[in-house]
Design an enzyme around this catalytic site. Structure first.
Site, short mmCIF file in Angstrom:
data_model
loop_
_atom_site.label_atom_id
_atom_site.label_comp_id
_atom_site.label_asym_id
_atom_site.label_seq_id
_atom_site.Cartn_x
_atom_site.Cartn_y
_atom_site.Cartn_z
N ARG A 148 -12.06 -11.20 7.60
CA ARG A 148 -11.16 -12.36 7.60
C ARG A 148 -11.22 -13.12 8.93
NH1 ARG A 148 -8.84 -12.00 2.72
NH2 ARG A 148 -8.26 -9.92 2.00
N ASP A 183 -2.33 -11.20 4.86
CA ASP A 183 -3.78 -11.32 5.04
C ASP A 183 -4.22 -12.75 5.32
OD1 ASP A 183 -4.36 -8.63 4.73
OD2 ASP A 183 -4.56 -8.78 2.56
N GLN A 210 0.83 -1.21 0.00
CA GLN A 210 0.00 0.00 0.00
C GLN A 210 0.86 1.25 0.00
OE1 GLN A 210 -2.86 -0.11 3.18
NE2 GLN A 210 -3.98 -1.84 2.31
#
Length: 437
Positions: free
Chosen positions: A394, A321, A171
């Site tokens: 998640r 993630d 990012q």
């Protein structure tokens, strides 16, 4: 997607079937943003139509592009060669990737824009991106606490910087590169560990010249300012982060064989699959091909007897993630699975280390928490708990997968957030034979 306050996964018989992963979230965000910055038409197929990406599509339109939905996963973005001041607030919903990349893209243009998001996004740190954009010459005014949304950006007249990453973050890298497109000079980002490289790949697809090479401190990405982007066709492959959930269920529910088609196999995104194989997972890839500039394939997971492993810290960037779902599978592995060097998990949609530790413990799993990681000791999983997810998709999906193979049902609260990244998750798990509802 169900908007019930709770969702429950019950112990299930063997899962079987072939499903398709939703489009990759990282590439979906980038296709909308680069399409808006480009001149001409960008045709996108396979777009992930989750809430996060739809927020980015609305933002692209607010910045002056024409955005049309042509059919399921098929979108057209007509860019005008740059972004213009939007009339209203750019509401990014829950999309951390969306807002940070949009800030980088918009910073290069002479415009003013106010960025905001939902309650969860308002708690997430923006300084890790905006500090570097300010070094390039952008200005951010914070109406509340410094570094937290909402923020007003005044862009334009940027100067290139040389940035050395201390933490691998796609990012941060992407925001700087997108700003660098319209900065004076050559912008460079040096990474000690490679982070996902979708921005570099996609910038090239849109006609930009991006140089990637080895430097003294790792990998150096260089991009000269003043480059124009041209609309192109983007085929978005299946998201490996989403494919992880049905595949995990296939590994831990006895007798299962689950195939997920069209999954992106970019080596900077497959750390979880490498880790599972080290644990003894029966994971096979067939029908390898190239789509949207990325290698893709069909992955089959069969029920496996897993063993605990020490996950190399250097792998964290390629699977940051995926640690929640790795932890869920580790709960069924023999011995300890050690996950360290993952402090970045604490600044995601939630403090994912703390929530996974609390959730697994509630389900009767032995877990040790550390400042920068955690250790899961596997064995039979009692389950039978209601897990607090703090609106994190998640965390919710990882515990639902766990519930399919536990001894008693597992319930998660606030499941409506699952639709941000994985619309159709419940329907897919049911289609495979999972008892979720």
């Amino acid at each position: 997607m169900s908007h019930a306050p709770h969702l429950t996964a019950r112990p299930s018989s063997a899962l079987k079937g072939v499903v398709r992963a939703p489009g990759d979230k990282s590439m979906s965000h980038r296709s909308m943003i680069l399409g808006a910055m480009a001149t001409g038409t960008t045709e996108v197929e396979g777009l992930l139509e989750g809430d996060d990406v739809l927020a980015t599509a609305r933002a692209a339109e607010a910045f002056g592009a024409t955005v049309e939905r042509l059919g399921e996963g098929r979108w057209r973005v007509t860019g005008r060669g740059g972004l213009a001041s939007p009339a209203g607030v750019i509401d990014c919903g829950n999309a951390g990737t969306g807002v940070r990349l949009l800030m980088g893209a918009a910073a290069g243009y002479a415009l003013r824009a106010t960025f905001d998001g939902d309650a969860s996004l308002r708690k997430r740190p923006m300084g890790r991106v905006t500090d570097h954009l300010e070094r390039m010459g952008a200005r951010f005014d914070w109406s509340g606490a410094e570094g937290l949304l909402p923020a007003i950006l005044t862009g334009g007249r940027l100067t290139a910087i040389d940035h050395v990453q201390t933490v691998a973050s796609a990012q941060v890298k992407s925001a700087i590169l997108l700003a660098g497109l319209n900065a004076e000079g050559v912008t460079s980002v040096t990474e000690p560990e490679k982070s996902r490289d979708h921005t570099e790949r996609m910038l090239r697809a849109f006609g930009a010249d991006v140089d990637v090479g080895e430097g003294g401190e790792g990998w150096v990405i260089r991009l000269a300012g003043g480059q124009r982007l041209t609309g192109t066709s983007v085929a978005v492959p299946g998201d490996p982060s989403s494919a992880a959930f049905p595949l995990a269920a296939g590994l831990i529910v006895p007798g299962s064989a689950v195939t997920v088609e069209g999954v992106m196999l970019n080596p900077l995104r497959t750390g979880l699959f490498d880790t599972w194989r080290e644990m003894g997972a029966d994971l096979t890839v067939s029908n390898r091909r190239v789509s949207g500039g990325e290698e893709v394939g069909d992955i089959t997971a069969r029920h496996s007897t897993l063993k605990g492993v020490v996950v190399p810290e250097s792998r964290a960037a390629s699977m940051i993630d995926e640690y929640p779902v790795l932890a869920a599978t580790a709960a069924f592995a023999e011995g300890q699975t050690v996950m360290r060097g993952v402090g970045e998990m604490r600044v995601k949609e939630s403090d994912r280390i703390r929530l996974m530790v609390d959730g697994l413990r509630a389900c009767g799993v032995a877990v040790e928490e550390e400042p920068e990681g955690f250790i899961v000791t596997g064995g039979p999983v009692p389950g039978g708990a209601t897990v607090h997810t703090a609106h994190d998709h998640r965390i919710a999906m990882s515990h639902l997968v766990l519930g399919l193979a536990a001894q008693a049902a597992v319930t998660v609260d606030e499941p409506e957030m699952i639709s941000t990244s994985f619309p159709g998750f419940v329907e897919m798990m049911r289609a495979l034979g999972g008892d979720v509802g």
